[in-house]
Design a protein around this motif. Sequence first.
Motif, short mmCIF file in Angstrom:
data_model
loop_
_atom_site.label_atom_id
_atom_site.label_comp_id
_atom_site.label_asym_id
_atom_site.label_seq_id
_atom_site.Cartn_x
_atom_site.Cartn_y
_atom_site.Cartn_z
N TRP A 238 -6.66 2.15 -7.21
CA TRP A 238 -6.43 3.63 -6.45
C TRP A 238 -7.11 3.66 -5.59
CZ3 TRP A 238 -2.71 6.26 -9.02
CH2 TRP A 238 -1.89 6.03 -9.69
N SER A 239 -7.28 2.70 -4.37
CA SER A 239 -7.38 2.89 -2.94
C SER A 239 -7.71 1.19 -2.45
CB SER A 239 -8.90 3.22 -3.34
OG SER A 239 -10.25 2.31 -3.14
N ASP B 231 -4.63 10.78 -1.64
CA ASP B 231 -3.91 10.10 -2.48
C ASP B 231 -3.59 8.59 -2.18
OD1 ASP B 231 -5.70 11.27 -4.35
OD2 ASP B 231 -3.47 13.05 -4.56
N GLU B 232 -4.05 7.44 -2.43
CA GLU B 232 -3.44 6.03 -2.29
C GLU B 232 -3.50 5.53 -3.22
OE1 GLU B 232 -5.97 5.16 1.04
OE2 GLU B 232 -7.51 4.74 -0.41
N ASP B 233 -2.75 4.35 -3.31
CA ASP B 233 -2.55 2.55 -4.34
C ASP B 233 -1.92 2.05 -4.08
OD1 ASP B 233 -0.05 3.03 -4.67
OD2 ASP B 233 -0.38 3.80 -6.59
N LYS C 28 0.89 5.33 0.74
CA LYS C 28 0.16 6.87 1.08
C LYS C 28 0.85 7.33 -0.07
CE LYS C 28 -1.98 8.84 5.10
NZ LYS C 28 -2.38 9.31 6.42
N TYR D 31 0.78 -1.33 -0.02
CA TYR D 31 0.11 0.27 0.45
C TYR D 31 1.19 1.26 -0.01
CZ TYR D 31 -3.00 3.09 1.46
OH TYR D 31 -3.49 4.67 1.95
#
Length: 188
Positions: A113-114, A95-97, A90, A88
């Motif tokens: 994207w999450s 925004d995360e992916d 952050k 993961y």
Amino acid sequence: MLKNFNSYYKPASDCVPASAETIQQYESKVPASLIEIWKTTGFGKYNDGLIEFVNPADFENNLWTWLGREVPNYVPFAISGFGELFYYRKLTEEDEDVCLIDIQYRKIETLVWSMTGFLEDLLTDEEDRNVWLRESLFVEAVKQNGKLEKHEVFTFAPILALGGAEEIDYLQKGNAQVYQELVFQMTS
């Protein structure tokens, strides 16, 4: 919260909820949906090891090796039944992916994207499971070779980048951390 995930993925009987210390260490680095899994069903194999949620501390060194550097806001959280490492990222407050290190072909893939998209959509989609988790081969491998233990994966011998094939005859069992390190060294 994780309706699709919980309806498809069944935890092994030896899954262990994360300790309060582990939750505290990572709760500012990973989303609530992952913490929910860690607190409830916990670390361990799901669907006989198709995916294994792992304590990030057990796989951080492997992630840093593959990335070539330590990145504090990247957290390894799962492995596939074939040793690919999910982590993961952050990226900003919003925004995360979720990324995958494809150890067989030395590729890093951004999958979704999450974390919620990873758990609720990607992991529950049949086509995605066959692409990213090799589900059909995994099911066949479990029938032939038995279930996997903690941190154990099916290994390709030889590894795919060196001439192996995604076929049952090329599979063995091995420790995920050792396999990830070995593949890294062999393909460097």
